[in-house]
Structures are given as structure tokens and as C-alpha cells.
Design a protein around this motif. Structure first.
Motif, PDB file in Angstrom:
ATOM      1  N   ALA A   1     -11.802  -3.865   4.091  1.00 19.27           N
ATOM      2  CA  ALA A   1     -11.553  -2.624   4.816  1.00 19.27           C
ATOM      3  C   ALA A   1     -10.448  -1.874   4.101  1.00 19.27           C
ATOM      4  O   ALA A   1      -9.608  -2.467   3.417  1.00 19.27           O
ATOM      5  CB  ALA A   1     -11.127  -2.925   6.245  1.00 19.27           C
ATOM      6  N   SER A   2     -10.448  -0.564   4.259  1.00 21.35           N
ATOM      7  CA  SER A   2      -9.356   0.220   3.688  1.00 21.35           C
ATOM      8  C   SER A   2      -9.010   1.370   4.604  1.00 21.35           C
ATOM      9  O   SER A   2      -9.798   1.749   5.473  1.00 21.35           O
ATOM     10  CB  SER A   2      -9.714   0.697   2.289  1.00 21.35           C
ATOM     11  OG  SER A   2     -11.036   1.138   2.248  1.00 21.35           O
ATOM     12  N   ALA A   3      -7.814   1.889   4.401  1.00 20.50           N
ATOM     13  CA  ALA A   3      -7.314   2.964   5.255  1.00 20.50           C
ATOM     14  C   ALA A   3      -6.509   3.921   4.393  1.00 20.50           C
ATOM     15  O   ALA A   3      -5.792   3.496   3.484  1.00 20.50           O
ATOM     16  CB  ALA A   3      -6.428   2.394   6.351  1.00 20.50           C
ATOM     17  N   THR A   4      -6.654   5.209   4.682  1.00 20.44           N
ATOM     18  CA  THR A   4      -5.877   6.220   3.981  1.00 20.44           C
ATOM     19  C   THR A   4      -4.946   6.889   4.976  1.00 20.44           C
ATOM     20  O   THR A   4      -5.387   7.295   6.054  1.00 20.44           O
ATOM     21  CB  THR A   4      -6.801   7.289   3.369  1.00 20.44           C
ATOM     22  OG1 THR A   4      -7.654   6.658   2.422  1.00 20.44           O
ATOM     23  CG2 THR A   4      -6.012   8.392   2.667  1.00 20.44           C
ATOM     24  N   ILE A   5      -3.674   6.967   4.618  1.00 19.13           N
ATOM     25  CA  ILE A   5      -2.739   7.728   5.452  1.00 19.13           C
ATOM     26  C   ILE A   5      -2.212   8.894   4.630  1.00 19.13           C
ATOM     27  O   ILE A   5      -1.782   8.724   3.486  1.00 19.13           O
ATOM     28  CB  ILE A   5      -1.578   6.846   5.960  1.00 19.13           C
ATOM     29  CG1 ILE A   5      -2.138   5.771   6.914  1.00 19.13           C
ATOM     30  CG2 ILE A   5      -0.516   7.695   6.681  1.00 19.13           C
ATOM     31  CD1 ILE A   5      -1.104   4.816   7.453  1.00 19.13           C
TER      32      ILE A   5
END
Lengths: 770, 150
Positions: free
Chosen positions: A477-481
Motif C-alpha cells: 500500500a502507499s499514501a501520498t501527503i
């Protein structure tokens, strides 16, 4: 912790209740072509002749699709990572139909009425074949459901279509036959589970259009947008880069939206015509023509010493995958892998059997994913053993169940369609869960039963359960902030909120890491063009796997902000103090709002944005103990559920209220499977329970009281101590209810669902015997 | 054929076929709060109020609505907002697909039953199915919302 472990309202509930545009069909183009599918009236047939000329001539019909319009390119709709552990045994359209409701042809027309009329104008000559409708006779049957040569497995899963095998599996630890022989007490029993339907209230919905750049844009009510994009590309041989899949709000999934449904048809229509298209499954199609839970038969043997030490678990299992082998092997394996380690002190375990093809609606992913089937069998059998041993089931479990710091050899042997990984239980509060549940249900006062008068008996029953937290070494999984001017954040996640509240809890994790408030983080999920990679919402992975990615991104963004302030102050980053609002170093001070406006408009100009990924290296199981109090009427066989007590160890809850909602929703769905949701086929293979009048899910009338608590627990590998909680709630009701009915009136129901008729029949049998 | 319906206080004219259902007519007019769930009046997500009474728009022909007052949650935004606050605090929000219709039915119940008991609430809302929440949190939220009015 200020934001995490707080019962904050969901970020989206208000807008949804107010009726804002949010779900897939709300985004369909108003002039979409309506896609309808002609479905097979036969459980098994070959299409000898198909004539579409009359349908094509009908005014308003844009396109008619048959197997002749598609290359023979087998794929799987399973919606799993690549390569899939499911056989590639499906064609978009084929010249064989393999169950009543299978796809024979498709039509695109200007409106529903015309599309339905066109379906009736398609002439098909079928060669009707004899079907296989009894899964217990499917293995090595002379009738072969998948004779076609092109289908294949992606890696060894025991696929052998000539024997009607979608998958097969064998594992063992120690010498089971010897352990059973040496056991002082042995019980042997078969258990049957049925094809529960998901009944997500939003039916499968998808729509497509070509955008101004000539790209295929699909809105889909899916749990797995990234997989959907890949599977469309592979099945239709269409460039991945030309496909964009957007998952707007999803109206419930429960595993039912892990797989692809109408996507191939609307995509083909839009590619061929250049026009927008849409498809909404009717409720009948959702029941008949999507997929359900794999029905299974467990032949289970348990061996123990006479003072109640469990020595051996032996299970031969047959699973019915229906016409196609989606999730055939993995659901099968989870029936042991996420159940049998509960009793980790045994000398030996054996688990083996077949996943067979039949001419029924396919099996597929469904909350619990095999564990609910396995749990019903094992936890019922454990109570049978306790009865034979004359030991209290609570005492037996305390003696034999897995405890904190312990392990089971099964973790290393069994993984997701292959080998697993060794894992020690860093958190396992099962001991507490059982003790607390025992108090809450007032076990001591009721067990085994109390006579209430008027032929009614009160009884209690219980079961313990475990699940997983994502699929280690597979799920990523990945997340961009992104920091914006004025100092608020966007959180872009591939993780898919399907109603479980992941947009809220992932925002809570981000806000906690960033030191800000929940309203300062704007979540967006998910869009294959905009949001980073995430395998999707399945396998209880979102809180643990996606949550860890968000936590990492949050921490990194926080550091990036500190680094920028250090430049402003002309000091080292370690000399900057930051509380999430104000950055300080000695006399110097700047707010995040000032810093971000400075970054975007004035000095040191740059965009602050970070993408972080997480890849699980273990799958810490959540655990629970489920206790149920029932009143059973011996005259009518009716069961009233008085209270269902759940005590859950899911690590630290990110949002205690939403976690409770996950558990309670799972409990009631599990109660539905255990008590109400009967699946009936005619002898000719037609599903009778294909609407919400014949297939009865629990209403608010059946639910009296749910008591749900969490154990104090902190899983250090999880984000802020969390493990997963999406599936664990569904696992215990079948066994706990079967055990409660037994304790109340002395009859053991081994075939789900536990209906009043079955209880009455069993009571009659018992009377005869006495 | 042309029909006239008062929708959320506005007089509307729709061009419909004799076998069009009200659900489709209203959704085509961008009323997104009402949803398609089952086509058999079994799940409750297409609920609208016809002259104040809850009915299922998936099985009501549009022509039957001619001359009637139809209300959806778009016409009761304040009530929806209020109930949603209780839903938020009780953790009763999940997929949300049934929530607009539920809010509308709660509103109709308030008009019909003074001080409903637990049993009254369950009975009145029994046709509003929810597969996500297990109902308990919804029930708490609805009760608190009703208490607010007292």
C-alpha cells in the motif's frame, strides 16, 4: 494520542446522509448506452448457433456482443495481486455457459426497455449438457465442466480441470494418524456450510466513457481499482496507460466487490462505439450471476487426552467453487490457516482436500474468507469434544488455545496460495477476551441452560476466532501527503473506502502523525490516475498495511516541514521544535500556515509532497471471543438471540466507534449466515433464493442486543498499535450459535443455516433415540 | 406522456413512458439521494415520501405520482444534518447507501408516532435494510435524535 484512538465522527457521513452525489451511478453520463446481459437458462450448455441479426436490427440497439467478438484469452475476475492464485478459466464471453445466470451475450442500447427487448431477439441454439450440481460428486466426474484447452493456472495450485479440480491442497504437521490412534478420546463429524450471499445494498455498478484525451474512464463500485485496471487491460488487450479507473463512494462490498463484474462489457461497448455506457446489476443478477461464499464440507477428526489436552486436528475438506475458480485455493487454505492455529499445542495437524467445479453460481471472496467456514466446523467440534470429555468449554479453551508470545507451525507452512511465514504472537489477548466475555454473558449463571417455562430454554454458547492483517510479502500500500498553501493537507490513498471507514481512520493516522486535526487532512480515494498504488480493500489489510503507509508518509511530511523551517531560521532541523501548528527555534517562530504560504508564494518556493509505501512482513492476527445467549423454543424450534457479546483484540483501535461498527456489522452478517440466510437451488440448478424476499438477511427486528468491547492491546508493528478489524467479527456466530442451541436443548446442528425446522427435526430424532 | 409532480416543493413536469418507475424519473432529474437496491420494495433505499407517507419509488410508476407531493431528503436537509450528527457520534456511518432513505423514514415516523418506543422504531424502520452496521449504532443514534426533539 489526540486524534488516534478517538471516537471521532466519520469524515463523510454527513454528506452521504444529505444525499450528495457520491456513488458510481451518480457519475454515469446521462446519455449512457444501457448494457444488459443475456444469461443462460441452462446450468450447462454449448452454444451451437447464435444469431443476433434481429436484435441488431431493432431501433435503438447500438451493439450486440457474443463470444465471436472476443479473442479466446482466458483470465480471472478474482481481483487479486498478479500473478493470481486463481486459475485463468474465464472468457469475457464463451461458447459454453456453465451455470444458470452465466453470460451468453450482451447488448448495448439507448435505454433499458430497448436493451431488454433486444435480449429477447437474440436467437441461441443450445446443446444442453448434463450438469454437475452436487459438489460431493464433482471430483473425477465423467462430466467435465472446463474441457477447453486454453485455460491454465498461473503457478501450481493443484489445478486439474479434467478432474473438475480448480485447486487442491495438502499439508500436515506431525503424524496425524498416529496421534489419533494414541488419543484417548476421538470425535469425528462432518459439517456443511452454505453459499451465503454478500447482499451489499448497492448492486454492482459500473460506467464508462472516452475522455477528451481518448482515454477509457471507468467509474466502478469496486474494492480493487488497481486490479480492475490491470484485468481489463489483460482481458481486452487494451493498453493499461489508456485506462483510468475511479472508485467513488462504494455502497458496501464485504468481498463481493473485490472481483470484476460488468467492467468488461461497458469497457468493450465504449471502446467499440466511442460512446458512454453503463451497467447496474439487478438484484437477481447480484444473487445469481455474481458470486457467493464457497460452500464447504468438513470431515473433521479431533483427538485428545481424557483430561482435555487436544492432540490432533485432522480435516478433509471439499469446497464448491461453482462454475469458475475465483479464490478457489486461497479461501480453501484460509479455512485452516486462520482457524487451526487457535489450538497451537497439538502434536499434529492435517488439512487436505479439493476445490471442485460445479454448475452453480461461482464462489468468491467474502468477509471471513474461509475462516468462517473453518471456524464453524472446528469450534463446533471442540464443543462436541468438551461434551464427550465432560469438561467446561471455557476451561478447555483456556487450556488449549494460543497465547501471547506463542506461535504455530501452520503460520510458516500456509500462506496465500503458497508457503507462509513464521510468526510469533506479539499481541494475543484471547485469554482476556474469553474471561471478559464469560463475565459479560453471565456464563456461570446460565451454562448450559435454564428452563424458562412454556417449552422455552435459555442457553449460552461461545467460540473463539482469529483472522489476519493483510497478506505478508504480497500486499503493498502507499499514501501520498501533499501540503497546501494555508497549511492543510491532502491525503491521497489507493486504499478503497467501501463503507468500512478507511478514509476516516487513515486521515486520523495522518493527522496524528502530522500533529494536526482531522479536518485539516482531506482524504481522496481512489483513482488510478491520481492515487498511489494499493492492492485494495481485502484480506483485512487497510488499517494495518495502508495505515502503516500513511503513518510513514505523515512522519516524513512532518520532517520535511521541520527541514523547511530550519532553512527559514538558519538552524539545524534538530534545533526546531514543532507542535504541528507552530515551528520554533529559540526566538524564531513561524506558523505552518505562514511557512506554507511562504513556500508556495514567496521564498524557497517548492511543493512539499511525499509518497510512502508499506509492505507487510507479517500479518498479526486479530482475535476475538464471541458469546451468545439464546432462548430456544422446543415446540417451534425458534431461536431468539438475546445478546451477542464480542470481546475483541484488534490491537489499539484507531477509531473505537468505527471499529465497533466493523465488529457489530460482522456479527450480524455472521448471525445471518448462521440462522436466516438459506440458499436454495432447484434440482435443475436454478437458484430460488434470488431476491430479498426469498433470501432473508437480518432486519433490525432480529437484533436485540450487541455488547462489544475491546481488549487493551498494542501491536507494535501496526500503526499506533493497531491490527485489522474488518473481518474478525463475522467468524464466531455460526459456531457460537450452534453451541448455544446445543447447550439450550441438546441438539447439534452441523449443517448451516441453523433453522427452526432443523432444530425440530433433530429434537424429534433425539426423542426417538431416548 | 407528460406528468406534473411537486418535488420537494417545486412543481416539475416530466416526460415519461407509461412503464417508467418513479425512482428512474427522479434520479434522471439529479435527485441522487434515492438509490436502486432491489427492484422489489424489499430494501428501502429508494424510499420517498408521497404526500408525507413513506413509499418505495422502485415499484411506483411515475404516472401514479401525477398530482402528488413527493419529498426526498433533498427537501429535508436540516433533518438529515441533525440525524447525521448523531450517526457520527455513535459510529453509525458505514457505506451510507441506505442513510438518506433512513433519515427520510425517521422523519416520517416522527410525524406519525409520538414518542415511539424501541419496538415502534424497529417496526417502523424494519423495511430499511442495512448490511453494514448491525443496526445497534443506528438505533442509538435515532433514539438520541428523537430525544433532541423533546
Amino acid at each position: 494520542m489526540k486524534v488516534v484512538n478517538q471516537a471521532l465522527p466519520s469524515v463523510d457521513g454527513k454528506g452521504l446522509m444529505m444525499g450528495k452525489k457520491a456513488y458510481s451511478d451518480d457519475y454515469a453520463e446521462p446519455n449512457s448506452l444501457i448494457v444488459k446481459v443475456l444469461r443462460s437458462p441452462h446450468p450447462y450448455a454449448k452454444i451451437v448457433k447464435i444469431d443476433t441479426t434481429k436484435a441488431e436490427a431493432l431501433d435503438g440497439v447500438e451493439l450486440v456482443l457474443t463470444y465471436k467478438d472476443f479473442d479466446r484469452r482466458p483470465f480471472t475476475r478474482a481481483g487479486q495481486g498478479y500473478p493470481e492464485p486463481s486459475p485463468h478459466d474465464k472468457f469475457v464471453l464463451d461458447n459454453y455457459v456453465r451455470y444458470i445466470g452465466d453470460e451468453a451475450a450482451a447488448v448495448a442500447a439507448v435505454d433499458v426497455r430497448t436493451a431488454e427487448k433486444a435480449l429477447k431477439l437474440i436467437d441461441i441454439e443450445y446443446e444442453v449438457l448434463e450438469p454437475v450440481l452436487d459438489f460431493e460428486t464433482a471430483f473425477e466426474n465423467k462430466i467435465i465442466i472446463h474441457p477447453e484447452p486454453e485455460i491454465h493456472e498461473m503457478f501450481p495450485i493443484g489445478f486439474d480441470p479434467k478432474k473438475n479440480l480448480a485447486a487442491s491442497y495438502h499439508m500436515h504437521v506431525g503424524d496425524v494418524d498416529k496421534s489419533l490412534e494414541e488419543s484417548e478420546v476421538v470425535i469425528e463429524q462432518s459439517f456443511y456450510t452454505h453459499a451465503q450471499a454478500h447482499v451489499m445494498i448497492e448492486p454492482h455498478t459500473v460506467n464508462s466513457r472516452m475522455d477528451y484525451q481518448g482515454r477509457l474512464v471507468i467509474y466502478s463500485s469496486t474494492q480493487t481499482p488497481i486490479h480492475v485496471r490491470r484485468i481489463i487491460s489483460q482481458a481486452l488487450d487494451y493498453p493499461l496507460s489508456k485506462i483510468r479507473v475511479i472508485k467513488p463512494r462504494v455502497g458496501g462490498g464485504f468481498g463481493g466487490k473485490q472481483q470484476v463484474h460488468g467492467e468488461m462489457f461497458v469497457a468493450t461497448v465504449t471502446i467499440k462505439t466511442g460512446k458512454p455506457a453503463k451497467m447496474i446489476y439487478t438484484r437477481k443478477e447480484v444473487f445469481e450471476s455474481s458470486y457467493s461464499r464457497h460452500p464447504m464440507r468438513f470431515d473433521l477428526k479431533l483427538g485428545s487426552t481424557k483430561d482435555g489436552v487436544l492432540k490432533a486436528i485432522d480435516a478433509y475438506v471439499v469446497s464448491d467453487t461453482g462454475a469458475y475458480g475465483e479464490h478457489a485455493l486461497t479461501v480453501f487454505m484460509v479455512a485452516a490457516a486462520k482457524v487451526f492455529p487457535l489450538y497451537n499445542k497439538v502434536d499434529s495437524v492435517r488439512f487436505h482436500g479439493n476445490v471442485v467445479y460445479t454448475n452453480h453460481t461461482p464462489g468468491g471472496a467474502y468477509r471471513g474468507y474461509g475462516a468462517i467456514q473453518g471456524n464453524f466446523a472446528l469450534e463446533s467440534a471442540i464443543d462436541m469434544l468438551c461434551h464427550k470429555l465432560d469438561i467446561d468449554p471455557i476451561e478447555f479453551r483456556h487450556k488449549n488455545m494460543i497465547k501471547e508470545t506463542e506461535t504455530s507451525p501452520i503460520f510458516k507452512i500456509m500462506g496465500e496460495g503458497g508457503e507462509g511465514i513464521e510468526m510469533f504472537m506479539d499481541t494475543c489477548k484471547l485469554d482476556y477476551c474469553v474471561k471478559r466475555g464469560y463475565e459479560l454473558i453471565k456464563w456461570k449463571d446460565i451454562y448450559p441452560n435454564k428452563y424458562l417455562g412454556n417449552s422455552k430454554y435459555k442457553g449460552v454458547g461461545m467460540a473463539i476466532a482469529m483472522q489476519g492483517s493483510g497478506i505478508p510479502y504480497i500486499d503493498m500500500a502507499s499514501a501520498t501527503i501533499k501540503l497546501n498553501d494555508d497549511g492543510f493537507y491532502n491525503l491521497m490513498i489507493g486504499a478503497t473506502d467501501i463503507g468500512q471507514g478507511s478514509d476516516t481512520i487513515l486521515s486520523q493516522i495522518a493527522a496524528e502523525a502530522l500533529g494536526t486535526t482531522l479536518d485539516n487532512v482531506i482524504p481522496y480515494s481512489s483513482d488510478t490516475d491520481l492515487t498511489p498504488f494499493d492492492t485494495g480493500a481485502y484480506a483485512s489489510s487497510t488499517t494495518y498495511v495502508s495505515g502503516n503507509a500513511v503513518l510513514k508518509a505523515g512522519k516524513e511530511m512532518r520532517q520535511m516541514i521541520i527541514n523547511e523551517a530550519a532553512k527559514v531560521f538558519n538552524v539545524k532541523p534538530e534545533d526546531v521544535e514543532y507542535d504541528g501548528v507552530v515551528l520554533k527555534s529559540g526566538e524564531n517562530e513561524i506558523t505552518l500556515k505562514e511557512l506554507s504560504n511562504r513556500l508556495y508564494y514567496n521564498e524557497d518556493q517548492k511543493q512539499l509532497q511525499i509518497t510512502s509505501s508499506y509492505y507487510g512482513t507479517k500479518s498479526p492476527p486479530p482475535f476475538m471471543a464471541g458469546f451468545v445467549e439464546v432462548n430456544v423454543d422446543k415446540e417451534t424450534g425458534e431461536v431468539e438471540i438475546v445478546d451477542y457479546v464480542s470481546v475483541v483484540d484488534c490491537g489499539t483501535t484507531i477509531n473505537p466507534m468505527l471499529a465497533k461498527g466493523q465488529v457489530e456489522g460482522g456479527i450480524v452478517q455472521g448471525i445471518g449466515m448462521a440462522m436466516y440466510e438459506e440458499v436454495i437451488y432447484t434440482k435443475k440448478g436454478k437458484l430460488v433464493t434470488n431476491d430479498l424476499m426469498n433470501y432473508r438477511i437480518p432486519t433490525r427486528r432480529e437484533i436485540n442486543k450487541l455488547t462489544t468491547e475491546f481488549a487493551d492491546s498494542y501491536e507494535k508493528s501496526g500503526p499506533y498499535g493497531a491490527k485489522s478489524v474488518g473481518e474478525i467479527g463475522i467468524d464466531t456466530p455460526p459456531a457460537a450459535l450452534a453451541n448455544a442451541v446445543y447447550n439450550a436443548v441438546g441438539v447439534r446442528i452441523t449443517t448451516l443455516p441453523i433453522t427452526p425446522e432443523k432444530i425440530l427435526m433433530a429434537l424429534k430424532e433425539k426423542e426417538k433415540g431416548e | 406522456m407528460r406528468i406534473n409532480i411537486e418535488v420537494n416543493g417545486n412543481l416539475k413536469t416530466y416526460d415519461v413512458a407509461p412503464d417508467d418507475y418513479l425512482l428512474d424519473t427522479l434520479r434522471a432529474d439529479n435527485i441522487f439521494s434515492i438509490k436502486r437496491g432491489c427492484e422489489t420494495s424489499s430494501c428501502g433505499v429508494c424510499t420517498v415520501l408521497m404526500d408525507g407517507k413513506a413509499v418505495q419509488s422502485c415499484t411506483i410508476l411515475s404516472v401514479k405520482a401525477e398530482g402528488h407531493k413527493i419529498t426526498t431528503i433533498e427537501g429535508h436537509q436540516k433533518e438529515a444534518k441533525k440525524l447525521s450528527e448523531h450517526f457520527g457520534h455513535q459510529g453509525a456511518d458505514q457505506c451510507g447507501y441506505c442513510n438518506s432513505a433512513l433519515a427520510l423514514t425517521v422523519h416520517a415516523m416522527k410525524d406519525e408516532i409520538k414518542e415511539p418506543t424501541n419496538e415502534d422504531i424497529k417496526e417502523y424502520l424494519v423495511g430499511n435494510l442495512c448490511r453494514c452496521t448491525g443496526y445497534e449504532a443506528q438505533h442509538r443514534a435515532i433514539k438520541l435524535c428523537l430525544e433532541d426533539d423533546e
